[in-house]
Motif scaffolding. Structure first.
Motif, mmCIF file in Angstrom:
data_model
loop_
_atom_site.group_PDB
_atom_site.id
_atom_site.type_symbol
_atom_site.label_atom_id
_atom_site.label_comp_id
_atom_site.label_asym_id
_atom_site.label_seq_id
_atom_site.Cartn_x
_atom_site.Cartn_y
_atom_site.Cartn_z
ATOM 1 N N VAL A 102 80.281 99.539 67.880
ATOM 2 C CA VAL A 102 78.917 99.370 67.381
ATOM 3 C C VAL A 102 78.629 97.885 67.321
ATOM 4 N N ASP A 103 77.582 97.455 68.023
ATOM 5 C CA ASP A 103 77.180 96.049 68.047
ATOM 6 C C ASP A 103 75.798 95.902 67.448
ATOM 7 N N LEU A 104 75.710 95.110 66.394
ATOM 8 C CA LEU A 104 74.440 94.807 65.756
ATOM 9 C C LEU A 104 74.078 93.364 66.073
ATOM 10 N N TYR A 105 72.889 93.148 66.602
ATOM 11 C CA TYR A 105 72.384 91.810 66.903
ATOM 12 C C TYR A 105 71.234 91.545 65.951
ATOM 13 N N VAL A 106 71.377 90.528 65.109
ATOM 14 C CA VAL A 106 70.326 90.158 64.165
ATOM 15 C C VAL A 106 69.782 88.810 64.590
ATOM 16 N N TYR A 115 71.170 84.875 68.179
ATOM 17 C CA TYR A 115 71.493 86.138 67.520
ATOM 18 C C TYR A 115 72.847 86.021 66.841
ATOM 19 N N LEU A 116 72.972 86.653 65.692
ATOM 20 C CA LEU A 116 74.265 86.848 65.057
ATOM 21 C C LEU A 116 74.722 88.236 65.492
ATOM 22 N N LYS A 117 75.852 88.317 66.183
ATOM 23 C CA LYS A 117 76.379 89.602 66.641
ATOM 24 C C LYS A 117 77.459 90.058 65.676
ATOM 25 N N ILE A 118 77.285 91.254 65.149
ATOM 26 C CA ILE A 118 78.280 91.878 64.292
ATOM 27 C C ILE A 118 78.818 93.071 65.077
ATOM 28 N N SER A 119 80.077 92.992 65.495
ATOM 29 C CA SER A 119 80.675 94.025 66.327
ATOM 30 C C SER A 119 81.738 94.770 65.523
ATOM 31 N N VAL A 120 81.597 96.090 65.447
ATOM 32 C CA VAL A 120 82.551 96.926 64.715
ATOM 33 C C VAL A 120 83.287 97.791 65.738
ATOM 34 N N GLY A 144 79.426 105.876 59.751
ATOM 35 C CA GLY A 144 80.693 105.861 60.464
ATOM 36 C C GLY A 144 81.630 104.827 59.872
ATOM 37 N N TYR A 145 82.890 104.860 60.298
ATOM 38 C CA TYR A 145 83.896 103.941 59.781
ATOM 39 C C TYR A 145 84.675 103.330 60.934
ATOM 40 N N GLY A 146 84.781 102.016 60.929
ATOM 41 C CA GLY A 146 85.494 101.296 61.980
ATOM 42 C C GLY A 146 86.769 100.664 61.466
ATOM 43 N N SER A 147 87.537 100.111 62.426
ATOM 44 C CA SER A 147 88.820 99.518 62.063
ATOM 45 C C SER A 147 88.783 98.000 61.974
ATOM 46 N N ASN A 148 87.771 97.365 62.568
ATOM 47 C CA ASN A 148 87.728 95.904 62.571
ATOM 48 C C ASN A 148 86.288 95.444 62.765
ATOM 49 N N VAL A 149 86.016 94.228 62.335
ATOM 50 C CA VAL A 149 84.686 93.646 62.517
ATOM 51 C C VAL A 149 84.843 92.221 63.045
ATOM 52 N N THR A 150 83.943 91.833 63.958
ATOM 53 C CA THR A 150 83.934 90.491 64.511
ATOM 54 C C THR A 150 82.525 89.936 64.424
ATOM 55 N N LEU A 151 82.399 88.706 63.933
ATOM 56 C CA LEU A 151 81.096 88.025 63.853
ATOM 57 C C LEU A 151 81.052 86.941 64.914
#
Length: 159
Positions: A102-106, A115-120, A144-151
């Motif tokens: 899941v990639d969120l671009y704010v 953009y700040l990309k928050i990737s789960v 949902g639930y993920g295992s890691n997050v990257t900013l």
């Protein structure tokens, strides 16, 4: 480092490479459990450690492709089947779990491409609610639930 403000209505959400249409809100929560160590001879904490990290992803969407080809419908098909790249339309008797990125671009203020990309990573969805409220649009509320997050700062939207 340049500082920006971020406004939630400027965000875009992608599941894998598929955008979610008519996004109504997104939330990413990173939580961990903490264990504190105290001794008999002091009232002050001696140490602390963290464990059991969890990355929760919540979003609401109000439009999807009923052919199960893209976006929210892909989550539905894959979760029913228990595997990725599925267009299942019924629940499959398997304990396999479909995992998604899941990639969120704010979008920040200032430069157009900021953009700040928050990737789960490795996100699974526990359930698939199908609301049908009277006199209102159907809005899917997905968790949902993920295992890691990257900013990542200064990211660009996918092509």
């Amino acid at each position: 480092m340049t500082e920006y403000t971020y406004f939630g209505n400027r965000g875009r959400l992608y599941i894998g490479s598929e955008p979610i249409a008519v996004l109504k809100g997104v939330e990413v929560n990173v939580t961990m459990e903490h264990a504190e160590l105290y001794s008999q001879s002091s009232i002050l904490r001696a140490d602390v450690a963290k464990h059991t990290a969890k990355v929760e992803v919540k979003f609401k969407a109000a439009k999807f492709d009923p052919t199960l080809a893209a976006g929210l419908a892909k989550i539905i098909g894959n979760t029913l089947k228990g595997a990725t790249a599925s267009t299942a339309t019924s629940l499959t008797d398997t304990n396999d779990v479909a995992l998604f990125t899941v990639d969120l671009y704010v979008k920040g203020t200032g430069e157009v491409s900021t953009y700040l990309k928050i990737s789960v990573a490795n996100v699974y969805f526990e359930g698939l609610p199908f609301p049908a409220p009277e006199n209102d649009f159907t809005v899917f509320d997905i968790t949902g639930y993920g295992s890691n997050v990257t900013l990542t700062s200064g990211a660009s939207l996918p092509a």
